[in-house]
Design an enzyme around this catalytic site. Sequence first.
Site, PDB file in Angstrom:
ATOM      1  N   GLN A 199     105.093  21.663  85.262  1.00  0.00           N
ATOM      2  CA  GLN A 199     106.464  21.837  85.743  1.00  0.00           C
ATOM      3  C   GLN A 199     107.187  22.974  85.030  1.00  0.00           C
ATOM      4  O   GLN A 199     106.796  23.407  83.945  1.00  0.00           O
ATOM      5  CB  GLN A 199     107.241  20.536  85.574  1.00  0.00           C
ATOM      6  CG  GLN A 199     106.793  19.440  86.534  1.00  0.00           C
ATOM      7  CD  GLN A 199     107.723  18.236  86.524  1.00  0.00           C
ATOM      8  OE1 GLN A 199     107.442  17.248  85.885  1.00  0.00           O
ATOM      9  NE2 GLN A 199     108.809  18.329  87.246  1.00  0.00           N
ATOM     10  N   HIS A 200     108.252  23.413  85.665  1.00  0.00           N
ATOM     11  CA  HIS A 200     109.270  24.320  85.109  1.00  0.00           C
ATOM     12  C   HIS A 200     108.878  25.786  85.031  1.00  0.00           C
ATOM     13  O   HIS A 200     109.740  26.638  84.917  1.00  0.00           O
ATOM     14  CB  HIS A 200     109.708  23.891  83.699  1.00  0.00           C
ATOM     15  CG  HIS A 200     110.063  22.461  83.550  1.00  0.00           C
ATOM     16  ND1 HIS A 200     110.951  21.815  84.384  1.00  0.00           N
ATOM     17  CD2 HIS A 200     109.647  21.533  82.657  1.00  0.00           C
ATOM     18  CE1 HIS A 200     111.064  20.555  83.996  1.00  0.00           C
ATOM     19  NE2 HIS A 200     110.287  20.355  82.967  1.00  0.00           N
ATOM     20  N   ASP A 207     103.352  17.790  87.782  1.00  0.00           N
ATOM     21  CA  ASP A 207     102.237  17.051  87.196  1.00  0.00           C
ATOM     22  C   ASP A 207     102.590  15.604  86.855  1.00  0.00           C
ATOM     23  O   ASP A 207     101.775  14.688  87.056  1.00  0.00           O
ATOM     24  CB  ASP A 207     101.673  17.778  85.978  1.00  0.00           C
ATOM     25  CG  ASP A 207     102.730  18.184  84.962  1.00  0.00           C
ATOM     26  OD1 ASP A 207     103.923  17.847  85.127  1.00  0.00           O
ATOM     27  OD2 ASP A 207     102.356  18.879  83.986  1.00  0.00           O
TER      28      ASP A 207
END
Length: 464
Positions: A71-72, A227
Site C-alpha cells: 500500500q501507499h 496487501d
Amino acid sequence: MTLVAGIDSSTQSCKVVICDADTGAVIRSASAPHPPGTEVHPDRWWDALGTAVTAAGGFDDVSAVSVAGQQHGMVCLDDSGRVARDALLWNDVRSALSAADLVDELGGPGAWAEAVGVVPVAAITAAKLRWLADNEPGNADATAAVCLPHDWLTWRLRGSTDIAELTTDRSDASGTGYFGAASGEYHDDLLELAFRGRRPGLPVVLGPGDRAGTTSTDVVVGAGAGDNAAAALGLHARRGDAVVSLGTSGVVCAVSDTAPCDAAGLVAGFADATGRHLPLVCTLNGAPVLASTAKMLGVDFDEFARLAISADPGAGGLTMVPWFAGERSPNLPDATGTLTGITAGNLSPATIARAAVEGLIASLVYCREKIEEQGERVERVLLTGGGAKSAAVRAIAPALFGGEVEIPADGEHVALGAARQAAWALTGELPEWDVPRETLTATATPEVYERYREIADAVAASAP
C-alpha cells in the site's frame, strides 16, 4: 478444473499462486525478488511479475487474475503513461515533515480523521505527493496521473497505456489520504492541498468483485486490493478477528462494519476488500528486529529462537522497545530502539533474545489496543506473516496476546486473497475456501506488556 491466479507484489518480492477456483487448493506457485531500498522503478515490479508467472507455469490455463500490492507507494505517470520518476515506497520516511505540514494545514489530526479516516504520516501517498511538489517540482509538473503499485500492475496486465483507464479498489484508495472509505469518494481538495494545487488524474475506484478488464489473452482481471485487505480476504477474517501480520513491518487490522475515526491518527480508517472496513494500525518494525538481534548475537534463527524460549517471561527485567527504523505507531520517524533494565545479573544472550521477541510482540499488542479503543472488540487473534514461522514468536505471542492465538496454515495469504478475489470477479460470487488453523496457547503474562508500555511511553515522550 477452473484456475485462478493471485499476485502478491510486496515490498520484497512478487509471489504468484494459481488455485482451483472451487476449492482454493494451490496447484502451483512461484516467486521472484524485488530490488532492495525504499525507492524503485515500477518496471522492476513488472519484471519480477513476469519472472514469477513464467516460473509458475504461465497463465495459458488461467481464467482470472487479481493483484494485491504494497500500500501507499507513489507511482507518478506522465500524460503518455510513462513513469515520471521512481516510485517511493510506503517505508520511505523522507516525507515525514511533509506529513506533519499537511496535518497542520488542515487544522490538525482530527480534521483529517473526520475527512478521510486517516491522518497523514510519512507512508501515506498524500504526504509523498507534498514532498515531491516541494523537492522535485519538475517531476511534480510532469505527473499527469498518480496511482498505487497494484493499480499500475493491474493496468499493465490489461495492456493499457492510457492513464484514463487506470483503476483501483476501495482498500488501496483508502490509504492515499485523499479518498474516504466512509464516503466512498475522492476528496479533490485534499489532493490539491497535498500537491500544491496540482490535480493529476486518479484511478477509477472499482467495487468488490468488479472486473478491471481482461488481458490480451482474455484472462479476467479483478479489481485488486491493498496487501492487508487481500490478506484478510485470504484468511476469511470475520467481525471480531484481529489479523496480526509480522513481516517487514507489523500490521494489526480488524474487520468492521463501521469506519473508525481516530483523531490521534494511529488507527487508519481503511476499507477492506468486501465492502466493509478494515481499521488498521501499522508499525515500521517487524521481523527484521529479530534478524538484527540474532545477527548481533552471532546466531542463526533456530538458535535465536532456542535462546529466547529458554529465558523466563520478562527476560529477567530486560525490556526492548524495537523502534530500530523509527516508528509509525506511535508516529516517531526519528526514534531509535531501546534496551533497558540491564543489570550485571540479567545481561545474557538468552535474555536479550527474549526481550527482542517480547518487545516486538508487545508493539503489536499495543496496535490491537488502539483498534479496540475504536469500539471493535477483538475475540480472536490470527497471527500470520513470515515472522510467525519463528518458534520463539509462536511460543511467546500467545502469552502476550492473552493466552491464545491462531496460526493459519502456512501459505501466501495475500496472494491467496487476490486469487479468491479473482474467482469472485470471474463467477460473480465470493467463494468459500477452507483455511486450516492451529491454536497455540500459553499462560498469559500481562505484567510483561504493562512493563513494556510503561517504558515505551517514556521513550516516546523523550524521542526527537
